[in-house]
Design a protein around this motif. Structure first.
Motif, PDB file in Angstrom:
ATOM      1  N   UNK A 124      64.453   7.119  69.868  1.00  0.00           N
ATOM      2  CA  UNK A 124      63.272   6.861  70.674  1.00  0.00           C
ATOM      3  C   UNK A 124      62.635   8.101  71.259  1.00  0.00           C
ATOM      4  N   UNK A 125      62.955   9.267  70.669  1.00  0.00           N
ATOM      5  CA  UNK A 125      62.377  10.507  71.188  1.00  0.00           C
ATOM      6  C   UNK A 125      60.995  10.731  70.591  1.00  0.00           C
ATOM      7  N   UNK A 126      60.112  11.320  71.386  1.00  0.00           N
ATOM      8  CA  UNK A 126      58.828  11.741  70.841  1.00  0.00           C
ATOM      9  C   UNK A 126      58.785  13.255  70.923  1.00  0.00           C
ATOM     10  N   UNK A 132      62.066  10.419  77.151  1.00  0.00           N
ATOM     11  CA  UNK A 132      61.612   9.119  77.623  1.00  0.00           C
ATOM     12  C   UNK A 132      60.704   8.443  76.592  1.00  0.00           C
ATOM     13  N   UNK A 163      68.665   5.020  83.539  1.00  0.00           N
ATOM     14  CA  UNK A 163      67.513   5.863  83.227  1.00  0.00           C
ATOM     15  C   UNK A 163      66.348   5.616  84.173  1.00  0.00           C
ATOM     16  N   UNK A 186      67.169   7.832  87.086  1.00  0.00           N
ATOM     17  CA  UNK A 186      66.957   9.265  86.807  1.00  0.00           C
ATOM     18  C   UNK A 186      65.490   9.611  86.638  1.00  0.00           C
ATOM     19  N   UNK A 187      64.680   8.624  86.245  1.00  0.00           N
ATOM     20  CA  UNK A 187      63.242   8.861  86.144  1.00  0.00           C
ATOM     21  C   UNK A 187      62.640   9.024  87.538  1.00  0.00           C
ATOM     22  N   UNK A 241      71.291  15.496  81.177  1.00  0.00           N
ATOM     23  CA  UNK A 241      71.481  14.092  81.553  1.00  0.00           C
ATOM     24  C   UNK A 241      70.512  13.693  82.656  1.00  0.00           C
ATOM     25  N   UNK A 242      70.326  14.596  83.595  1.00  0.00           N
ATOM     26  CA  UNK A 242      69.408  14.315  84.696  1.00  0.00           C
ATOM     27  C   UNK A 242      67.985  14.135  84.200  1.00  0.00           C
ATOM     28  N   UNK A 243      67.716  14.688  83.033  1.00  0.00           N
ATOM     29  CA  UNK A 243      66.369  14.545  82.495  1.00  0.00           C
ATOM     30  C   UNK A 243      66.360  13.495  81.398  1.00  0.00           C
ATOM     31  N   UNK A 244      67.208  12.485  81.572  1.00  0.00           N
ATOM     32  CA  UNK A 244      67.203  11.292  80.727  1.00  0.00           C
ATOM     33  C   UNK A 244      67.531  11.566  79.265  1.00  0.00           C
TER      34      UNK A 244
END
Lengths: 269, 292
Positions: A232-234, B122, B89, B92-93, A223-226
Motif C-alpha cells: 500500500x505504499x505510494x 500511509x 497507525x 502514530x498518524x 515505525x513512528x512514521x507508520x
C-alpha cells in the motif's frame, strides 16, 4: 582521506542522458555490455565503442571523469592482459628463454583490455548520470514481477536506500573513530600488512557497535512514521517513460544488430 | 479543555536480563519506571517535561505513540487506547515523534524524499504528497534545501528536516525527545523557533522533553518528573520558583531565576524567584540599582 571514495557517484546535469528513464538506462547498459562481449573483431568492438562515445557526448560530462573512473581498475587490466599475453598458444612472435609471446595472446589481451575498459565506461556512465535513489527505484520497479514469487523486492530496495543514505554518515564516523584512536596512540600507517590489519580492529568494532545503535534508532523512527513494509505504499516521484526513452533503446539495439552483422559477415567471409 | 494525551495510573517496567539479578536478589527482574503515573496533555498546549536522567520522561514519550505499551493502567492518545493494536497507525498518524539524533531518523538521501517517507507509508496519492511535502518544508524553513542530501546539512537543519517529516503527516501533536541535545547553540535556536511557530501558528500540540532550562522557560506548562512521578506541574515561572526542590532532583533553574534566588538568600526580600526571562531580570536589576 576517506572522503574521496566515489561509489556510484552522481553528477547532476541537464542533458538528454540524465533525463532518460532510469529503467531504460539500465536496459541500454545491459545491451551495451552484450554488445561488447558479443563483438568478435576490432571493427565490431569499434562500433560498440562508437555507441558509447555518442552516449557520452550526449551526457555532457567531462571526459576527465571517465579517466578518473578508470584509475582503480588499471592494475586489474594490466594483470589480466599480461596473463593473456603469456599463456595463450599461437604463432610465436617474440621469445626470450622460455617466455614467449604469441599473436593470439596479443590479440586476446587486446580484446580483454578494450572490453574491460568499455565495461567500466558503460557502467560509470549509468551511475554518473542517474542518482542512486532513482536507480534504486528503477531496480525496484524492474524486479516487481519477482514479488509474485515472494521475492522481497521492496525490502531489498529499502535496504539499498538506507545503505546509500548511511554511506556518508558512516564514512564521517569512521574518520572520527580513526582520529580518536590515533589520539590514543594507535598506529595505523606503519608496520607489516598483518600489523596494519590488526590495527583496524579498534576502528571496526566501535563502528559496528554504533551501526547497530543507529539501526535500532532508525527502525524506531521508521515505525513512528507508520512504516509497515511495502504494501500500500505510494511514491513521491514515479518513473515516467516517453518517446526519447524508446528512441534511445532502439538506437542501442540498432548498434547491437550492427555489431552482430559485422561479425557474422566476417564468419561468412 | 480536551486532552490529547492522557495517562491514567500508568504502570510500566522493563524486564531486565541477568546483571541486576545478583545485586538485589529479586526473583523477577523488573525495573520499575512508573507505578501510577497520571499525566494529561491539553490539546494545543506547549508542554515541557523536565527531569534527571532515568526519571522516565523518555519512557513516557514512547508510550504516547504506542512504541511501548503500559503494563498497567491506561494510556489514551488522540482518542485511542494505545493498547488497541488495530489503532496503531491511527495513533502514530496523530502523534508524531522526533528523536535526539537527527542522523538516525532520516531515511532517504534526498531531503524531500525523506519528508515524503511517512506519506509514502500511509499511501497518500503523489499529487497530494507533493503539496504536503512542500508545505511541511516551508513550515520549517527548509524549502530551498529540498533537493539536497541530508549529509550536506548542519545538525539544526537536519533536525528541522526530521520535524518536517513528522509535520507532513499532519499530526495533532508532536512529541520531541531531546531534539536539541546534539545541536550547537545556533541549531538549538533554529529548532526552538520552529517548534514554537508550529505551536502558535498551526495549533500543533507540543510535548518537548529537554535538559535545557531556557527552553523550558518558553513553554506554557512545565512538568517535572523524578523517579517516575510528577513532582511539579505548573507554569514555568511557578515551577522554577521552587529552586530547592529542583536542586534536590538534580535540576538547575534558568540563570535569571538563579540570580533572583541568590539575591533573596542574601537578604533582598523583594527579589522574586518567579522571574524566569532575562528581560524581566534586567528590569528588576535596573530598578534595584536605581534604588527604587
Amino acid at each position: 582521506m576517506l572522503k574521496d571514495i566515489t561509489i556510484g557517484q552522481y553528477f547532476p546535469m541537464d542533458s538528454a542522458v540524465h533525463k532518460l528513464d532510469a529503467r531504460f538506462k539500465i536496459v541500454i547498459t545491459a545491451v551495451f555490455i552484450v554488445m561488447i562481449f558479443s563483438a568478435d573483431s576490432f571493427l565490431s568492438l569499434g562500433l560498440a565503442f562508437l555507441f558509447f562515445v555518442i552516449a557520452f557526448a550526449a551526457s555532457k560530462l567531462s571526459p576527465k571523469l571517465i579517466l578518473k573512473s578508470m584509475k582503480p581498475i588499471i592494475p586489474i587490466i594490466i594483470f589480466t592482459s599480461v596473463l593473456n599475453i603469456f599463456f595463450i598458444d599461437g604463432v610465436t612472435v617474440f621469445q626470450i628463454w622460455k617466455i614467449r609471446i604469441t599473436d593470439n595472446g596479443l590479440i586476446t589481451s587486446g580484446y580483454m583490455i578494450i572490453r574491460l575498459i568499455a565495461l567500466i565506461c558503460g557502467s560509470s556512465l549509468l551511475t554518473y548520470t542517474t542518482s542512486p535513489i532513482v536507480l534504486t527505484d528503477a531496480i525496484e520497479q524492474m524486479m516487481k514481477p519477482l514479488g509474485k514469487l515472494h521475492f522481497p523486492v521492496h525490502e531489498l530496495a529499502m535496504m539499498m536506500t538506507i545503505a546509500l543514505r548511511f554511506i556518508p554518515t558512516l564514512i564521517e564516523e569512521t574518520d572520527k573513530i580513526m582520529s580518536a584512536q590515533k589520539a590514543r596512540g594507535a598506529d595505523m600507517d606503519s608496520g607489516t600488512l598483518i600489523e596494519r590489519a590488526k590495527a583496524l580492529v579498534p576502528i571496526i568494532i566501535p563502528l559496528f557497535v554504533s551501526s547497530f545503535r543507529r539501526a535500532e534508532e532508525l527502525a524506531l523512527a521508521m515505525e513512528c512514521r507508520c512504516y509497515n513494509g511495502g504494501e500500500g505504499r505510494t511514491k513521491l516521484k514515479s518513473l515516467v517513460s516517453g518517446g526519447s526513452d524508446y528512441a534511445a533503446l532502439c538506437l542501442s539495439l540498432l548498434f547491437l544488430c550492427g555489431v552482430m552483422i559485422i561479425d557474422m559477415g566476417r564468419v561468412v567471409l | 479543555m480536551d486532552n490529547i494525551i492522557s495517562a491514567k495510573d500508568l504502570m510500566f517496567y522493563y524486564s531486565e536480563p541477568s546483571e541486576e539479578e545478583q545485586d538485589n536478589g529479586q526473583e523477577e527482574n523488573k525495573v520499575l519506571v512508573f507505578e501510577d503515573l497520571n499525566l494529561s496533555i491539553e490539546k494545543g498546549s506547549f508542554t515541557v517535561i523536565l527531569g534527571h536522567n532515568g526519571c522516565g520522561k523518555s519512557t513516557f514519550a514512547k508510550h504516547t505513540n504506542a512504541i511501548l505499551l503500559p503494563c498497567g493502567g491506561k494510556m489514551t492518545a488522540a482518542g485511542f487506547d494505545t493498547s488497541d493494536e488495530s489503532r496503531l497507525f491511527d495513533i502514530r498518524k496523530h502523534i508524531g515523534m522526533v528523536f535526539q539524533n537527527p542522523d538516525n531518523q532520516i531515511v532517504a538521501s534526498v531531503v524531500e524524499e525523506d519528508v515524503a517517507f511517512a506519506l509514502e507509508n500511509m499511501g497518500v496519492p503523489p499529487e497530494e504528497m507533493r503539496v504536503r511535502v512542500d508545505e511541511a518544508l516551508k513550515a520549517v524553513g527548509m524549502y530551498e534545501y529540498r533537493e539536497h542530501s541530508p549529509s550536506q546539512l548542519s545538525g539544526g537543519q537536519k533536525q528541522r528536516v526530521a520535524i518536517a517529516g513528522i509535520i507532513a503527516m499532519k499530526p495533532d501533536c508532536i512529541v520531541l525527545d531531546e531534539p536539541t541535545a546534539m545541536l550547537d547553540p545556533a541549531g538549538r535556536r533554529e529548532v526552538m523557533k520552529t517548534i514554537k511557530r508550529l505551536n502558535r501558528e498551526n495549533g500543533v500540540t507540543i510535548v518537548l522533553i529537554t535538559h535545557y532550562m531556557d527552553e523550558a522557560a518558553q513553554a506554557d506548562r512545565v512538568v517535572v518528573m523524578d523517579s517516575g512521578r510528577v513532582i511539579l506541574d505548573n507554569t514555568p515561572s511557578e515551577v522554577f520558583s521552587h529552586v530547592e526542590k529542583l536542586r534536590e532532583v538534580g535540576l538547575d533553574v534558568p540563570q535569571s531565576t538563579q540570580l533572583m534566588y541568590l539575591l533573596r538568600e542574601n537578604g533582598r526580600k523583594d527579589a522574586d524567584t518567579h522571574i524566569i526571562t532575562e528581560e524581566e531580570c534586567a528590569d528588576f536589576l535596573e530598578r534595584l540599582l536605581r534604588g527604587e
